[in-house]
Design a protein around this motif. Sequence first.
Motif: not given
Length: 87
Positions: A22, A36, A39-40, A42-44, A46-47
């Motif tokens: 995490s 926003e 976070l978007r 970093y999420r992209q 990581i995915d």
Amino acid sequence: MSSEDICILEDLHILMAANIDSFKVETLLKPRHYNELVLRIYRQAIDLYAADHKTYAFQETWLDEIRAIQDPERELSFGFFYKEQVY
């Protein structure tokens, strides 16, 4: 209080390869639109890494998007990630 904001996005793959489960992105004292976006992104990242780490590549456009809304008074940095602590 630091005058810089930590951004490890360029070397996120190193942390992902170490099987870190995490990540904590600090959102305090930041505007909602900034949080926003960060976070978007970093999420992209990581995915994309999780989908296929062999073809994963950092995208400079991610940092460009963050820099576009980053407070010019606060530099993005790796923090102490690469600094040796000397006592």
